[in-house]
Design a protein around this motif. Sequence first.
Motif, PDB file in Angstrom:
ATOM      1  N   ILE A  53      21.503 -37.797  55.534  1.00  0.00           N
ATOM      2  CA  ILE A  53      21.659 -36.926  54.394  1.00  0.00           C
ATOM      3  C   ILE A  53      22.109 -35.586  54.627  1.00  0.00           C
ATOM      4  N   THR A  54      22.328 -35.294  55.926  1.00  0.00           N
ATOM      5  CA  THR A  54      22.378 -33.932  56.163  1.00  0.00           C
ATOM      6  C   THR A  54      23.436 -33.352  55.505  1.00  0.00           C
ATOM      7  N   ASP A  55      24.657 -33.862  55.139  1.00  0.00           N
ATOM      8  CA  ASP A  55      25.585 -33.436  54.456  1.00  0.00           C
ATOM      9  C   ASP A  55      25.178 -33.264  52.759  1.00  0.00           C
ATOM     10  N   ARG A  56      24.047 -33.535  52.507  1.00  0.00           N
ATOM     11  CA  ARG A  56      23.481 -33.368  51.167  1.00  0.00           C
ATOM     12  C   ARG A  56      22.528 -32.505  50.860  1.00  0.00           C
ATOM     13  N   VAL A  57      22.089 -31.778  52.101  1.00  0.00           N
ATOM     14  CA  VAL A  57      20.726 -30.904  52.022  1.00  0.00           C
ATOM     15  C   VAL A  57      21.114 -29.686  53.105  1.00  0.00           C
ATOM     16  N   ARG A  58      20.846 -28.649  52.520  1.00  0.00           N
ATOM     17  CA  ARG A  58      20.733 -27.510  53.106  1.00  0.00           C
ATOM     18  C   ARG A  58      19.224 -26.616  53.419  1.00  0.00           C
ATOM     19  N   PHE A  59      19.177 -26.147  54.587  1.00  0.00           N
ATOM     20  CA  PHE A  59      17.869 -25.524  54.793  1.00  0.00           C
ATOM     21  C   PHE A  59      18.187 -23.995  55.132  1.00  0.00           C
ATOM     22  N   LEU A  60      17.855 -23.023  54.183  1.00  0.00           N
ATOM     23  CA  LEU A  60      18.171 -21.926  54.379  1.00  0.00           C
ATOM     24  C   LEU A  60      17.304 -20.972  55.153  1.00  0.00           C
ATOM     25  N   GLY A  61      16.131 -21.242  55.189  1.00  0.00           N
ATOM     26  CA  GLY A  61      14.849 -20.532  55.957  1.00  0.00           C
ATOM     27  C   GLY A  61      14.615 -19.523  54.737  1.00  0.00           C
ATOM     28  N   GLU A  62      14.097 -18.279  55.387  1.00  0.00           N
ATOM     29  CA  GLU A  62      13.720 -17.071  54.553  1.00  0.00           C
ATOM     30  C   GLU A  62      14.939 -16.612  53.886  1.00  0.00           C
ATOM     31  N   ILE A  63      14.543 -16.295  52.479  1.00  0.00           N
ATOM     32  CA  ILE A  63      15.648 -15.936  51.804  1.00  0.00           C
ATOM     33  C   ILE A  63      14.950 -14.709  51.054  1.00  0.00           C
ATOM     34  N   SER A  64      15.887 -13.540  50.681  1.00  0.00           N
ATOM     35  CA  SER A  64      15.394 -12.338  49.942  1.00  0.00           C
ATOM     36  C   SER A  64      15.168 -12.683  48.335  1.00  0.00           C
ATOM     37  N   ARG A  65      14.593 -11.940  47.840  1.00  0.00           N
ATOM     38  CA  ARG A  65      14.241 -12.111  46.432  1.00  0.00           C
ATOM     39  C   ARG A  65      15.394 -12.308  45.571  1.00  0.00           C
ATOM     40  N   ALA A  66      16.447 -11.486  45.869  1.00  0.00           N
ATOM     41  CA  ALA A  66      18.015 -11.708  45.125  1.00  0.00           C
ATOM     42  C   ALA A  66      18.450 -12.943  45.315  1.00  0.00           C
ATOM     43  N   GLU A  67      18.280 -13.576  46.543  1.00  0.00           N
ATOM     44  CA  GLU A  67      18.967 -14.986  46.824  1.00  0.00           C
ATOM     45  C   GLU A  67      18.162 -15.865  46.440  1.00  0.00           C
ATOM     46  N   MET A  68      16.825 -15.664  46.044  1.00  0.00           N
ATOM     47  CA  MET A  68      15.909 -16.774  45.328  1.00  0.00           C
ATOM     48  C   MET A  68      16.086 -16.773  43.868  1.00  0.00           C
ATOM     49  N   ILE A  69      16.409 -15.534  43.243  1.00  0.00           N
ATOM     50  CA  ILE A  69      16.752 -15.480  41.757  1.00  0.00           C
ATOM     51  C   ILE A  69      18.080 -16.293  41.424  1.00  0.00           C
ATOM     52  N   ALA A  70      19.049 -15.846  42.446  1.00  0.00           N
ATOM     53  CA  ALA A  70      20.212 -16.505  42.327  1.00  0.00           C
ATOM     54  C   ALA A  70      20.119 -18.118  42.560  1.00  0.00           C
ATOM     55  N   LEU A  71      19.353 -18.551  43.296  1.00  0.00           N
ATOM     56  CA  LEU A  71      19.420 -19.973  43.726  1.00  0.00           C
ATOM     57  C   LEU A  71      18.397 -20.647  42.342  1.00  0.00           C
ATOM     58  N   TYR A  72      17.757 -20.026  41.740  1.00  0.00           N
ATOM     59  CA  TYR A  72      16.990 -20.542  40.546  1.00  0.00           C
ATOM     60  C   TYR A  72      18.019 -20.544  39.472  1.00  0.00           C
ATOM     61  N   ALA A  73      18.820 -19.615  39.341  1.00  0.00           N
ATOM     62  CA  ALA A  73      19.850 -19.437  38.186  1.00  0.00           C
ATOM     63  C   ALA A  73      20.708 -20.370  38.226  1.00  0.00           C
ATOM     64  N   HIS A  74      21.166 -20.978  39.425  1.00  0.00           N
ATOM     65  CA  HIS A  74      22.101 -21.732  39.530  1.00  0.00           C
ATOM     66  C   HIS A  74      21.894 -23.373  39.633  1.00  0.00           C
ATOM     67  N   ALA A  75      20.549 -23.612  40.186  1.00  0.00           N
ATOM     68  CA  ALA A  75      20.190 -24.867  39.995  1.00  0.00           C
ATOM     69  C   ALA A  75      20.346 -25.709  39.078  1.00  0.00           C
ATOM     70  N   SER A  76      20.292 -26.990  39.215  1.00  0.00           N
ATOM     71  CA  SER A  76      20.225 -27.983  37.948  1.00  0.00           C
ATOM     72  C   SER A  76      18.749 -28.331  37.558  1.00  0.00           C
ATOM     73  N   ALA A  77      17.849 -28.194  38.687  1.00  0.00           N
ATOM     74  CA  ALA A  77      16.415 -28.302  38.465  1.00  0.00           C
ATOM     75  C   ALA A  77      15.659 -27.764  39.514  1.00  0.00           C
ATOM     76  N   VAL A  78      14.350 -27.810  39.633  1.00  0.00           N
ATOM     77  CA  VAL A  78      13.521 -27.358  40.735  1.00  0.00           C
ATOM     78  C   VAL A  78      12.605 -28.524  41.143  1.00  0.00           C
ATOM     79  N   PHE A  79      12.506 -28.960  42.295  1.00  0.00           N
ATOM     80  CA  PHE A  79      11.801 -29.713  43.075  1.00  0.00           C
ATOM     81  C   PHE A  79      10.494 -29.065  43.427  1.00  0.00           C
ATOM     82  N   PHE A  80       9.303 -29.362  42.948  1.00  0.00           N
ATOM     83  CA  PHE A  80       8.055 -28.928  43.248  1.00  0.00           C
ATOM     84  C   PHE A  80       6.927 -30.089  43.225  1.00  0.00           C
TER      85      PHE A  80
END
Length: 184
Positions: A53-80
Motif C-alpha cells: 500500500i505504499t502508493d496509498r500512504v505518505r509519511f511526512l515526518g515533522e511538520i510545521s504548525r501551518a502544514e498541520m493546520i492545512a492537513l487538518y483543513a483538507h482531510a476527510s477525517a482524522v484517525f486517532f
Amino acid sequence: MPYIFAPSRLEILKRQDLLLRAVAACPRPVQVIFGGTGGRRAFLEDLAAELGITDRVRFLGEISRAEMIALYAHASAVFFGPLDEDYGYVTLEAMLSAKPVITCTDSGGPLEFVVDGETGLICAPTPEAVADALAQIIDQPAKTASMGQAGRQRYADMQIGWQPVVDALLDGALGQNNPSARAA
C-alpha cells in the motif's frame, strides 16, 4: 484526492500499524497521510511495503504548525486510535477543524469526546473494523462533513479551555472557604 490524516508520534501505543492494516483491508482506495516523527517510522514504512500500500500512504515526518493546520483543513477525517490514551489533543484538534475522528473502543481519552456516528466513528481495534470506518468516511461524504460540523459544535458546547477550569476551581475554593456556603 480525499485522505485520512493521522497526526501523532510514530510509537507503538499510537497504533499506526492498525491503520495501515485497515488501509490494506479497505475495499475503497483510501489515502492516508501520517504527520509526526518517532521510533517506529522505519517499521511502519516496511509494513506499508509488505502490505502493498505504499502508493496509498505518505509519511511526512515533522511538520510545521501551518502544514498541520492545512492537513487538518483538507482531510476527510482524522484517525486517532491509540491504546488507552490519557487525553488526546489530536481529537480536539480534529474537532476544531470540523473533521470527524475515527477512534477505537479501547482508546481511552478520545472516547470522552467522540460520539459514535455523530462526531466520528468508534470501532473495534481490528483492521476490519477500522477498514469499515474508512469505507464509511469515503462512501458518505455528506455524512462525514456533518459529523465534522457536529464535532466542532460539541467542542464549542463543552467549553474546553483554561478559563472554565479556573472558574470551576475558584468556585470550589471560594465555596469551601466561605462560611455561609458551608452553613447552607
